[in-house]
Design a protein around this motif. Structure first.
Motif, short mmCIF file in Angstrom:
data_model
loop_
_atom_site.label_atom_id
_atom_site.label_comp_id
_atom_site.label_asym_id
_atom_site.label_seq_id
_atom_site.Cartn_x
_atom_site.Cartn_y
_atom_site.Cartn_z
N LEU A 45 0.83 -1.21 0.00
CA LEU A 45 0.00 0.00 0.00
C LEU A 45 0.86 1.25 0.00
O LEU A 45 0.56 2.22 -0.72
N ALA A 46 1.92 1.28 0.80
CA ALA A 46 2.76 2.47 0.91
C ALA A 46 3.30 2.91 -0.45
O ALA A 46 3.43 4.11 -0.71
N ALA A 47 3.60 1.94 -1.30
CA ALA A 47 4.13 2.27 -2.63
C ALA A 47 3.10 2.97 -3.50
O ALA A 47 3.45 3.57 -4.53
N ARG A 48 1.83 2.96 -3.10
CA ARG A 48 0.75 3.55 -3.90
C ARG A 48 0.17 4.81 -3.28
O ARG A 48 -0.78 5.37 -3.81
N LEU A 49 0.72 5.24 -2.16
CA LEU A 49 0.17 6.39 -1.46
C LEU A 49 0.69 7.71 -2.01
O LEU A 49 1.80 7.79 -2.54
N ARG A 50 -0.15 8.74 -1.84
CA ARG A 50 0.21 10.11 -2.21
C ARG A 50 0.32 10.96 -0.94
O ARG A 50 -0.29 10.62 0.08
N PRO A 51 1.04 12.06 -1.01
CA PRO A 51 1.27 12.85 0.22
C PRO A 51 0.00 13.35 0.90
O PRO A 51 -0.03 13.50 2.12
N ASP A 52 -1.07 13.62 0.14
CA ASP A 52 -2.27 14.19 0.75
C ASP A 52 -3.36 13.14 0.99
O ASP A 52 -4.51 13.48 1.28
#
Length: 456
Positions: free
Chosen positions: A117-124
């Motif tokens: 999941l972390a690899a697909r997250l965006r800052p906001d």
């Protein structure tokens, strides 16, 4: 600001998993913004763990799903989540089966989910994690450097600290809870139990009910989940629901129908419930031939020995009651294990004079709310509801009962059967107004507003 929902199972577009109200509510939440992401298990198992992620897009929403290995499924899902956490969180310490290797698998799956999941997250992004399968997810994400807002919602109860502390290694779960920015529960009692446990174990209480741990403020609050009452009422009168309603009414021939609908699980109080119906027939002979009981109980966790024994006990009790009280033209108890569509259930609820919802412990219980929503407001049925269902706090106009007191539940059934129409209408009007005040959309919005209001 994109919403990311993480759940044990993902309700993919056009799948049967989307039939429930919760799946619809989460899907609507994901579509409200410019984009949304739903991440979790695809329901499939493979021979070995894999980091392969299947991604698909449906309108504004992306779906990212992974498979579990058979070993992961056995340890993470069957054993630790459902043989250990499930009974413990429902106050059943006697049924809690802790296994160290299963806990290892539980944590390993959460670590793998976090990494993918972390690899697909965006800052906001704002991340909303669902239920007890994924308690360690926020901690795993934090260790990977994820600093976005992360919220958690527990859909089932949380027990008093003294019970939760019986779990070996419970302190590790306390640390996991403390990694979230907002924890939501179904009831104030559940929130208080979890708050007390964390304060006792590792966190410092703050004013307003929040906690402080390692510089992070963790907010805890109750967000009682609701339904879409108007939508469910419409199902009851639409073609499929209307057909079921008319069929049942014709077969009942003016007899009262008591209905129960539950997954086949020991927390639902099904054996005591059936004994309560038996008590009705024993205490009030005049009720015989005037009332029938239908229990719908789709099979659940058939691979677990406790569930197989429970199913056998329920089947034997059904046979016993029908043998003792049944007549050639009257069968007191009808019991089926099939899954029925929501539209069929809506018609079934509408045809039932009494809704019997008596779990021995339940986070909320939406069957109670759906039963009320499906009723004809001019001539409604009566809800008999366990005091130990979370819904009881929102539904005081129901006949509230102690499911452990079988004879008193039997008397409540007779009270419901004899209740005057004016009283039934008054109780139903108050219950339906409550459903509208605290509906599914309001639950979702109040939780997300609170989560977005936390400090990232």
């Amino acid at each position: 600001m994109r919403l990311v929902v993480v759940s044990n199972r993902v309700a993919l577009p056009d799948s049967s998993d989307r039939a429930g109200g919760l799946a619809v509510a989460l899907d609507e939440a994901l579509r409200e913004g410019s984009e949304g992401l739903w991440f979790g298990w695809n329901g499939e198992t493979s021979r070995r763990p894999s980091d392969s992620v299947h991604e698909q897009r449906h309108g504004k929403v992306s779906f990212a799903t992974v498979a579990l290995s058979r070993e992961e499924f056995a340890g993470y899902y069957e054993s630790y989540a459902n043989r250990c956490l499930w009974p413990l969180l429902h106050f059943r310490v006697d049924l809690t089966a802790y296994d160290e290797e299963a806990e290892h698998q539980y944590r390993a799956v959460n670590e793998r989910f976090a990494r993918l999941l972390a690899a697909r997250l965006r800052p906001d992004d704002v991340i909303w994690v669902q239920d007890y399968h994924l308690i360690p997810l926020a901690g795993a994400l934090r260790r990977l450097g994820v600093s976005q807002r992360i919220g958690f919602f527990l859909h089932i109860p949380f027990p008093p600290a003294a019970l939760f502390e019986t779990l070996p290694g419970h302190e590790r779960l306390a640390e996991d809870f403390a990694a979230y920015d907002l924890i939501g529960t179904q009831t104030e009692a559940d929130a208080a139990h979890l708050r007390d446990y964390l304060a006792k174990t590792l966190a410092v209480p703050l004013e307003g009910g929040s906690l402080l741990h390692r510089g992070r403020e963790v907010r805890l609050d109750a967000f009682p989940i609701g339904i879409d009452p108007a939508g469910f009422r419409a199902l009851a009168t639409a073609e499929e629901g209307e057909s079921e309603f008319l069929r049942l009414r014709a077969n009942l021939r003016d007899r009262a129908l008591v209905v129960g609908v539950d997954r086949l699980d020991y927390t639902k109080g099904l054996v005591r419930r059936m004994r309560a119906f038996e008590s009705l027939l024993a205490q009030f002979p005049e009720a015989r031939r005037q009332v029938e009981y239908l229990q719908v109980a789709p099979l659940s966790r058939e691979q677990v020995e406790d569930y197989r024994r429970f199913r056998l006990e329920l089947e034997q009790l059904t046979v016993k009651i029908n043998a003792q009280y049944g007549e050639t033209d009257w069968t007191p108890v009808h019991y089926i294990n099939r899954i029925l569509s929501r539209a069929t259930l809506a018609g079934l609820y509408r045809a039932a004079s009494i809704g019997l919802v008596t779990p021995i412990r339940d986070g909320m219980n939406l069957v109670a709310k759906e039963y009320v929503a499906a009723q004809d407001a001019d001539d409604p049925g009566v809800l008999v509801l366990s005091r130990f269902a979370g819904a009881s706090a929102q539904m005081p106009e129901a006949l509230l009962v102690n499911p452990y007191d079988v004879a008193s539940v039997g008397r409540a059934l007779e009270q419901a059967r004899q209740m005057p129409r004016a009283e039934r209408r008054a109780r139903h009007a108050a219950l339906y107004a409550g459903l509208c005040r605290q509906d599914l959309r309001g639950w979702r919005q109040s939780y997300l507003d609170s989560l977005r209001g936390t400090r990232a």
